[in-house]
Design a protein around this motif. Structure first.
Motif, PDB file in Angstrom:
ATOM      1  N   GLY A  68       1.034  -1.192  -0.171  1.00 53.82           N
ATOM      2  CA  GLY A  68      -0.114   0.271   0.018  1.00 53.82           C
ATOM      3  C   GLY A  68       0.562   1.142  -0.017  1.00 53.82           C
ATOM      4  O   GLY A  68       0.446   1.941  -0.699  1.00 53.82           O
ATOM      5  N   GLY A  69       2.361   1.386   0.599  1.00 55.38           N
ATOM      6  CA  GLY A  69       2.228   2.414   0.619  1.00 55.38           C
ATOM      7  C   GLY A  69       3.454   2.270  -0.949  1.00 55.38           C
ATOM      8  O   GLY A  69       3.817   3.737  -1.343  1.00 55.38           O
ATOM      9  N   LEU A  70       4.270   1.310  -0.941  1.00 53.51           N
ATOM     10  CA  LEU A  70       4.655   1.478  -2.053  1.00 53.51           C
ATOM     11  C   LEU A  70       3.876   2.323  -3.267  1.00 53.51           C
ATOM     12  O   LEU A  70       4.397   2.604  -4.187  1.00 53.51           O
ATOM     13  CB  LEU A  70       5.634   0.073  -3.157  1.00 53.51           C
ATOM     14  CG  LEU A  70       6.260  -0.497  -2.049  1.00 53.51           C
ATOM     15  CD1 LEU A  70       7.042  -1.907  -2.383  1.00 53.51           C
ATOM     16  CD2 LEU A  70       7.865   0.543  -1.957  1.00 53.51           C
ATOM     17  N   GLU A 115       5.912  -0.988   6.143  1.00 53.29           N
ATOM     18  CA  GLU A 115       7.734  -0.685   6.554  1.00 53.29           C
ATOM     19  C   GLU A 115       8.531   1.048   6.900  1.00 53.29           C
ATOM     20  O   GLU A 115       8.273   1.519   6.117  1.00 53.29           O
ATOM     21  CB  GLU A 115       8.396  -1.535   5.477  1.00 53.29           C
ATOM     22  CG  GLU A 115       7.829  -2.729   5.132  1.00 53.29           C
ATOM     23  CD  GLU A 115       8.317  -3.880   6.494  1.00 53.29           C
ATOM     24  OE1 GLU A 115       9.355  -3.101   6.659  1.00 53.29           O
ATOM     25  OE2 GLU A 115       7.852  -4.560   6.231  1.00 53.29           O
ATOM     26  N   PRO A 116       9.187   0.336   8.005  1.00 50.13           N
ATOM     27  CA  PRO A 116      10.049   2.318   7.792  1.00 50.13           C
ATOM     28  C   PRO A 116      10.209   2.446   6.932  1.00 50.13           C
ATOM     29  O   PRO A 116      10.361   4.055   6.920  1.00 50.13           O
ATOM     30  CB  PRO A 116      10.975   1.358   8.818  1.00 50.13           C
ATOM     31  CG  PRO A 116      10.850   0.406   9.752  1.00 50.13           C
ATOM     32  CD  PRO A 116       9.884  -0.601   8.497  1.00 50.13           C
ATOM     33  N   LEU A 126       7.897   8.245   2.274  1.00 51.01           N
ATOM     34  CA  LEU A 126       6.952   9.282   1.922  1.00 51.01           C
ATOM     35  C   LEU A 126       7.174  10.321   3.443  1.00 51.01           C
ATOM     36  O   LEU A 126       6.327  11.222   2.445  1.00 51.01           O
ATOM     37  CB  LEU A 126       5.466   8.672   2.475  1.00 51.01           C
ATOM     38  CG  LEU A 126       5.338   6.950   1.813  1.00 51.01           C
ATOM     39  CD1 LEU A 126       4.131   6.451   2.398  1.00 51.01           C
ATOM     40  CD2 LEU A 126       4.572   7.698   0.185  1.00 51.01           C
ATOM     41  N   GLY A 127       7.676  10.516   3.381  1.00 51.85           N
ATOM     42  CA  GLY A 127       7.812  11.613   4.271  1.00 51.85           C
ATOM     43  C   GLY A 127       8.659  12.666   3.967  1.00 51.85           C
ATOM     44  O   GLY A 127       8.930  14.107   3.896  1.00 51.85           O
ATOM     45  N   ARG A 168       9.220  17.241   0.467  1.00 54.51           N
ATOM     46  CA  ARG A 168       9.508  18.182  -0.840  1.00 54.51           C
ATOM     47  C   ARG A 168       8.178  18.618  -0.927  1.00 54.51           C
ATOM     48  O   ARG A 168       8.249  20.157  -2.502  1.00 54.51           O
ATOM     49  CB  ARG A 168      10.696  17.103  -1.811  1.00 54.51           C
ATOM     50  CG  ARG A 168      11.928  16.874  -0.910  1.00 54.51           C
ATOM     51  CD  ARG A 168      12.897  16.601  -2.049  1.00 54.51           C
ATOM     52  NE  ARG A 168      12.163  15.261  -2.525  1.00 54.51           N
ATOM     53  CZ  ARG A 168      12.474  14.333  -2.171  1.00 54.51           C
ATOM     54  NH1 ARG A 168      13.839  13.811  -1.173  1.00 54.51           N
ATOM     55  NH2 ARG A 168      12.245  13.182  -2.707  1.00 54.51           N
ATOM     56  N   GLY A 169       7.503  18.575  -1.221  1.00 57.84           N
ATOM     57  CA  GLY A 169       6.045  17.623  -2.335  1.00 57.84           C
ATOM     58  C   GLY A 169       6.088  17.189  -3.324  1.00 57.84           C
ATOM     59  O   GLY A 169       6.861  17.144  -4.050  1.00 57.84           O
ATOM     60  N   PRO A 170       4.735  16.852  -3.247  1.00 51.38           N
ATOM     61  CA  PRO A 170       5.288  16.113  -4.424  1.00 51.38           C
ATOM     62  C   PRO A 170       5.547  16.470  -6.026  1.00 51.38           C
ATOM     63  O   PRO A 170       4.546  18.014  -5.965  1.00 51.38           O
ATOM     64  CB  PRO A 170       3.353  15.807  -4.622  1.00 51.38           C
ATOM     65  CG  PRO A 170       3.056  16.082  -3.382  1.00 51.38           C
ATOM     66  CD  PRO A 170       3.876  17.427  -2.494  1.00 51.38           C
ATOM     67  N   GLY A 171       6.386  15.570  -6.734  1.00 50.20           N
ATOM     68  CA  GLY A 171       6.788  16.379  -7.807  1.00 50.20           C
ATOM     69  C   GLY A 171       7.712  16.935  -7.971  1.00 50.20           C
ATOM     70  O   GLY A 171       8.250  17.392  -8.668  1.00 50.20           O
ATOM     71  N   ALA A 172       8.527  17.554  -6.812  1.00 55.10           N
ATOM     72  CA  ALA A 172       9.222  18.164  -6.086  1.00 55.10           C
ATOM     73  C   ALA A 172      11.227  17.165  -6.853  1.00 55.10           C
ATOM     74  O   ALA A 172      11.905  17.624  -7.145  1.00 55.10           O
ATOM     75  CB  ALA A 172       9.761  18.453  -4.575  1.00 55.10           C
ATOM     76  N   ALA A 173      11.001  15.639  -6.822  1.00 50.27           N
ATOM     77  CA  ALA A 173      11.736  15.960  -7.611  1.00 50.27           C
ATOM     78  C   ALA A 173      12.403  15.154  -8.592  1.00 50.27           C
ATOM     79  O   ALA A 173      12.530  14.529  -8.790  1.00 50.27           O
ATOM     80  CB  ALA A 173      12.338  14.372  -6.125  1.00 50.27           C
TER      81      ALA A 173
END
Length: 771
Positions: free
Chosen positions: A676-678, A717-718, A724-725, A730-735
């Protein structure tokens, strides 16, 4: 060290006069059950007295079994097991270890040709009482006045707070002097205690002691005074009372009876460390066995064993550690005024020196050495119920030896022997004999492999005796039990679980009755939640039947009918559910979804199920957690793409949606499911939608949805949580680069690059590459 003086006591009015031991008569050896010091004293006293007959505290019917103790195949710890013929669950044990005085007396008599008699109340009366497993140290009944612990009373009189420590000092750790000296002192002390407190125990003690006196009289008629009695020290004064035969028989008149059978069964040190049955409950059977068996220098030998154990577990322990630990134990004993280092001193020394102050390796020493996993053995000729004999034969054929140590067993069901092992273990579980437990993560997967965790407990002999009412063989008994359960099962889920058990156990003769009950219950049950709960077990049963070559045509028909009814009834059943009911229904939906993949031909059924999930994902009246889960399942199965998923999430997280419902949708979509997190890490649009919604939640509403969101994201998972943190910071799309997508990932899969790994996979799996 001399034995302690008896507790001073004045004779209470109305009490029986304190008995005086006759000048000449039988040798009365009052012991503490499972005491190595008592056992050494008994052996020395018997060597000195050389009696013609030895009387031992134990059920009188065991006389017929005593000869088996001389069999070389008999290895303690063992126990006498008595059970009621018509109610095998009503049973009692009389455990005996190598360091038990009773066992030492039995072996001494058999080795020298002396007669052996058991003199306690017959099991036919014992098992007819309310609590046949009550032992000599159990709490007294409410109608019996105070129940005293004689060892605790004597320890308190001697100024000891710990009865075990007092007993070790005066009996177990005595290395010099006459080993028989404590018997006379203990008999006098017990007499003083009984004079003060009366019989001080359960009323059954008076009945037992009356029977013991009758057996002692009979032995003296046959052997004269060349008789030795080995019994609990508490009973010794009662055996010297001058009573009449008529008075003793009057106490035994009218006792209830039940038809019983007796046999020897293996026992374990670990079971000796738990209180149940005759005289059990010693805290350190492994330590007591060491004290009894060590020919000399017991502390040095104990430290050596502890060091060997710790080294085997990769703890750095040297000979210098052993020497220092022995010195510390002896110094502690001197400081504490003890004759020799006892268990407390050796444990403190092991902790300080060998374990360097850590309780973690010390726990290993306590488990493996202080308690231990020693399992006894009985000869094949010992009496047993037919079911036990069949089980023993199957264990020998399949090379599955019962062991006290817990061990893992991996089975490949394609191999004949492993398949038979699996069927045996499943049949025993159906009968309530839980010798094996399916290992976590492997049970119910429907694959060619099974993992089990095996551990044989002595109580399983009683379970086998109980199961004997169903048949004389394991297969026959399990079949009869399954048929009975099919008639009495309460719900559809119970029937489907039973069908799965029958297939796992290979009970083809039981399946028709189970299938009839299953078809009847399935036709009458209209609750979709119960149908969904029952279906996964049915699907697993089909898969296992396919693996094991079992005919499952009838089962497949029932499964097909259940799927149809679930598909029709699930959408309306999901409308208007509260939060708790919706969470429970999510588990049902997950179970059905996974189970559909186990069906042999799931093509058309999968399409039908995808349509049901699509209706759930689109209906506003369906709770958010179910809409989110339906969308996620569709996405994972490739039934919808990213372009369709984003609008579903956008609508669920729109400003008009109550925050609690939106949080539930997120929980259903990315919570409680693998990956789910991935999904959020690798899909920029979905992460942006979640981030925009979360930042737009008002402060008042955020407090209400925080617990649910915290639970959802805490399951990741850690590493996923950290990524996600970072993305959120950075904000979605920043990277991202100028092109949408995840760094390191192409916009679409590269099939040629993916195929390049296939030769390596074929090499690892041992398969030839297909052109």
């Amino acid at each position: 060290m001399t034995p302690p003086a008896p507790a001073p006591a004045a004779r209470a009015p109305g009490r029986s006069p304190r008995p005086a031991a006759p000048a000449a008569g039988p040798l009365l050896l009052g012991v503490r059950h499972h005491g190595p010091g008592s056992a050494r004293g008994v052996r020395a006293a018997l060597d000195a007295g050389n009696p013609a007959a030895v009387l031992v505290e134990g059920p009188a019917e065991a006389d017929a079994l005593v000869a088996l103790a001389a069999d070389p195949a008999m290895r303690p710890p063992v126990a006498l097991l008595a059970h009621a013929v018509d109610d095998p669950g009503r049973a009692a044990f009389w455990p005996l270890a190598a360091f038990s005085p009773e066992w030492v007396a039995i072996r001494w008599a058999l080795d020298r040709g002396a007669a052996v008699r058991f003199i306690d109340l017959p099991a036919t009366h014992t098992l007819a009482t309310t609590d046949p497993t009550r032992d000599d140290h159990a709490a007294g009944a409410a109608d019996d006045g105070p129940r005293i612990d004689p060892i605790a009373e004597l320890a308190a009189t001697a100024g000891y707070e710990d009865p075990e420590r007092w007993w070790e000092d005066v009996v177990e750790l005595r290395g010099d002097g006459d080993p028989t000296a404590p018997f006379e002192a203990l008999a006098e002390a017990m007499g003083a205690l009984r004079e003060t407190y009366g019989h001080g125990g359960h009323p059954r003690d008076l009945v037992r002691e009356a029977y013991m006196r009758l057996r002692l009289r009979a032995a003296r008629k046959e052997f004269g005074d060349a008789v030795a009695v080995v019994c609990g020290a508490w009973h010794v004064p009662a055996l010297t009372l001058r009573t009449t035969v008529a008075a003793d028989r009057a106490l035994l008149k009218g006792l209830p009876k039940v038809r019983t059978e007796l046999t020897w069964v293996p026992w374990t040190h670990r079971r000796l460390a738990r209180r149940s049955g005759y005289g059990a409950g010693v805290d350190a059977p492994g330590w007591y066995a060491h004290l009894f068996g060590a020919p000399d220098r017991p502390v040095e030998r104990w430290m050596t064993e502890a060091a060997r154990l710790l080294r085997a577990e990769d703890h750095p322990v040297s000979s210098a550690h052993v020497i220092e630990a022995v010195r510390l134990a002896e110094a502690l004993a001197a400081l504490r005024g003890r004759p020799r280092p006892g268990l407390d001193e050796t444990t403190d020394a092991v902790r300080s020196v060998l374990c360097e102050g850590s309780d973690v390796p010390l726990a290993l020493v306590r488990d493996r050495l202080v308690v231990g996993d020693v399992l006894g053995r009985v000869p094949d000729g010992a009496p047993a119920v037919p079911l036990q004999r069949d089980l023993t034969r199957r264990q020998r054929t399949l090379r599955l030896r019962p062991e006290a140590d817990e061990r893992d067993l991996d089975l490949d069901l394609r191999k004949d022997t492993d398949g038979e092992r699996s069927r045996l273990l499943h049949r025993l579980r159906l009968l309530g004999v839980t010798w094996g437990t399916p290992a976590a993560g492997r049970a119910g997967t429907g694959t060619f492999r099974e993992a089990w965790r095996l551990r044989w407990e002595p109580e399983l002999h009683v379970r086998v005796a109980e199961a004997g009412v169903w048949g004389t063989t394991v297969e026959g008994a399990a079949t009869a039990r399954a048929r009975s359960l099919a008639r009495t099962a309460a719900g559809l889920a119970d029937i489907t679980a039973l069908a799965e058990q029958c297939l796992l156990a290979g009970l083809a003769d039981a399946l028709p009755a189970v299938m009839r009950a299953l078809a009847d219950r399935a036709a009458l049950d209209t609750d979709v939640a119960r149908l969904a709960q029952a279906f996964p077990a049915l699907a697993r049963a089909l898969r296992y039947g396919d693996v094991r070559g079992t005919d499952t045509a009838a089962l497949a028909e029932v499964a097909t009918g259940l799927v149809e009814r679930i598909c029709v009834g699930l959408p309306p059943a999901c409308a208007g559910l509260d939060a708790d009911a919706a969470t429970a229904m999510r588990a049902r939906i997950d179970g059905v979804h996974l189970a559909l993949g186990l069906l042999p031909d799931a093509g058309a059924t999968a399409d039908r199920w995808a349509g049901v999930l699509r209706r759930l994902a689109d209906r506003d009246r369906v709770p958010g957690v179910l809409r989110g889960r339906a969308a996620r399942l569709l996405l994972d199965e490739g039934r919808i793409g990213d372009d369709e998923t984003a609008p579903l999430m956008s609508r669920a997280l729109s400003p008009g949606t109550p925050p609690a419902d939106a949080a539930a949708w997120i929980d259903g979509f990315v919570g409680g499911v693998s990956g789910g997190g991935l999904l959020l890490v690798h899909d920029e649009r979905l992460l942006r939608l979640v981030d925009d919604w979360l930042t737009g939640v008002s402060a008042e509403a955020f407090t209400g949805v925080l617990p649910l969101l915290r639970r959802t994201f805490s399951e990741y998972e850690p590493g996923v949580r950290r990524t996600l943190g970072e993305l959120a910071a950075r904000g979605p799309g920043a990277a991202r680069g100028p092109e949408p997508g995840t760094p390191g990932f192409a916009p679409a899969p590269d099939r040629e690059r993916a195929d390049a790994v296939l030769p390596l996979l074929h090499l690892v799996l041992g398969r030839e590459t297909t052109p």
